[in-house]
Motif scaffolding. Structure first.
Motif, PDB file in Angstrom:
ATOM      1  N   MET A  26     -11.042  -5.194   2.459  1.00  0.00           N
ATOM      2  CA  MET A  26      -9.792  -4.631   2.954  1.00  0.00           C
ATOM      3  C   MET A  26      -8.835  -4.455   1.780  1.00  0.00           C
ATOM      4  O   MET A  26      -8.543  -5.415   1.076  1.00  0.00           O
ATOM      5  CB  MET A  26      -9.223  -5.597   4.003  1.00  0.00           C
ATOM      6  CG  MET A  26      -8.106  -5.015   4.792  1.00  0.00           C
ATOM      7  SD  MET A  26      -8.759  -3.835   5.972  1.00  0.00           S
ATOM      8  CE  MET A  26      -7.308  -3.393   6.808  1.00  0.00           C
ATOM      9  N   PRO A  27      -8.320  -3.216   1.590  1.00  0.00           N
ATOM     10  CA  PRO A  27      -7.393  -2.995   0.476  1.00  0.00           C
ATOM     11  C   PRO A  27      -6.101  -3.785   0.643  1.00  0.00           C
ATOM     12  O   PRO A  27      -5.616  -3.981   1.756  1.00  0.00           O
ATOM     13  CB  PRO A  27      -7.102  -1.499   0.538  1.00  0.00           C
ATOM     14  CG  PRO A  27      -8.103  -0.901   1.446  1.00  0.00           C
ATOM     15  CD  PRO A  27      -8.608  -1.999   2.333  1.00  0.00           C
ATOM     16  N   VAL A  33      -0.304  -3.446  -1.520  1.00  0.00           N
ATOM     17  CA  VAL A  33       0.287  -2.889  -2.748  1.00  0.00           C
ATOM     18  C   VAL A  33      -0.618  -1.789  -3.308  1.00  0.00           C
ATOM     19  O   VAL A  33      -0.135  -0.748  -3.762  1.00  0.00           O
ATOM     20  CB  VAL A  33       0.548  -3.994  -3.800  1.00  0.00           C
ATOM     21  CG1 VAL A  33       0.968  -3.376  -5.127  1.00  0.00           C
ATOM     22  CG2 VAL A  33       1.610  -4.957  -3.300  1.00  0.00           C
ATOM     23  N   ASP A  34      -1.938  -1.987  -3.253  1.00  0.00           N
ATOM     24  CA  ASP A  34      -2.866  -0.955  -3.730  1.00  0.00           C
ATOM     25  C   ASP A  34      -2.760   0.304  -2.884  1.00  0.00           C
ATOM     26  O   ASP A  34      -2.826   1.425  -3.396  1.00  0.00           O
ATOM     27  CB  ASP A  34      -4.303  -1.476  -3.726  1.00  0.00           C
ATOM     28  CG  ASP A  34      -4.509  -2.622  -4.682  1.00  0.00           C
ATOM     29  OD1 ASP A  34      -3.880  -2.605  -5.768  1.00  0.00           O
ATOM     30  OD2 ASP A  34      -5.287  -3.544  -4.363  1.00  0.00           O
ATOM     31  N   ILE A  35      -2.558   0.131  -1.587  1.00  0.00           N
ATOM     32  CA  ILE A  35      -2.370   1.282  -0.694  1.00  0.00           C
ATOM     33  C   ILE A  35      -1.081   2.015  -1.053  1.00  0.00           C
ATOM     34  O   ILE A  35      -1.052   3.245  -1.150  1.00  0.00           O
ATOM     35  CB  ILE A  35      -2.363   0.825   0.785  1.00  0.00           C
ATOM     36  CG1 ILE A  35      -3.752   0.313   1.171  1.00  0.00           C
ATOM     37  CG2 ILE A  35      -1.917   1.961   1.705  1.00  0.00           C
ATOM     38  CD1 ILE A  35      -3.803  -0.380   2.525  1.00  0.00           C
ATOM     39  N   GLY A  73      -6.298   3.482  -1.851  1.00  0.00           N
ATOM     40  CA  GLY A  73      -6.177   2.053  -2.086  1.00  0.00           C
ATOM     41  C   GLY A  73      -7.509   1.332  -2.032  1.00  0.00           C
ATOM     42  O   GLY A  73      -7.565   0.112  -2.163  1.00  0.00           O
ATOM     43  N   ALA A  74      -8.595   2.083  -1.822  1.00  0.00           N
ATOM     44  CA  ALA A  74      -9.922   1.470  -1.758  1.00  0.00           C
ATOM     45  C   ALA A  74     -10.297   0.849  -3.100  1.00  0.00           C
ATOM     46  O   ALA A  74     -10.963  -0.181  -3.149  1.00  0.00           O
ATOM     47  CB  ALA A  74     -10.966   2.501  -1.336  1.00  0.00           C
TER      48      ALA A  74
END
Length: 125
Positions: free
Chosen positions: A1-2, A5-7, A44-45
């Motif tokens: 699960m991303p 923050v990355d998303i 965000g992956a």
């Protein structure tokens, strides 16, 4: 699960890429990566490394901090992403070089937004 923050960083990459009028293929080619890798960054992956973020910031003409704007004190899940139509309009607006005309367009859009939020119906417009 991303991670949220990355998303968020991925959404910011996609927003500024779209505003600049660039495709995933354009950006990926200039970075020397596949467009699939850029897609993974944008969703965000895959997490964007610091060095890649620096390259993206130079390519997209923003500071590295741009990708984190909106995170301070905010709930990650509640931050709205820019929709594609808004990004397309922003890209078109940014291509206009006449600053006086840009200001007039900004005023027009602001007035339309104000009248839209004041309860004006489609029939009254």
């Amino acid at each position: 699960m991303p991670h949220p923050v990355d998303i968020h960083v991925g959404q910011r990459i996609k927003e500024i890429r779209t505003v600049r009028g660039l495709t995933q293929s354009n950006v990926a080619e200039q970075l020397g990566i596949s467009f699939q890798q850029l897609q993974k960054y944008e969703t965000g992956a895959n997490r964007v490394s610091a060095s890649r973020m620096f390259e993206l910031s130079k390519l997209l003409k923003v500071s590295p901090s741009f990708f984190f704007e909106g995170l301070e004190g905010e709930s990650y899940e509640s931050m709205p992403a820019m929709d594609m139509e808004t990004a397309r309009i922003a890209a078109i607006l940014s291509s206009i070089t006449n600053q006086k005309l840009k200001r007039r367009i900004h005023t027009l859009i602001s007035e339309i937004a104000r009248s839209d939020t004041s309860g004006m119906t489609d029939d009254a417009a």
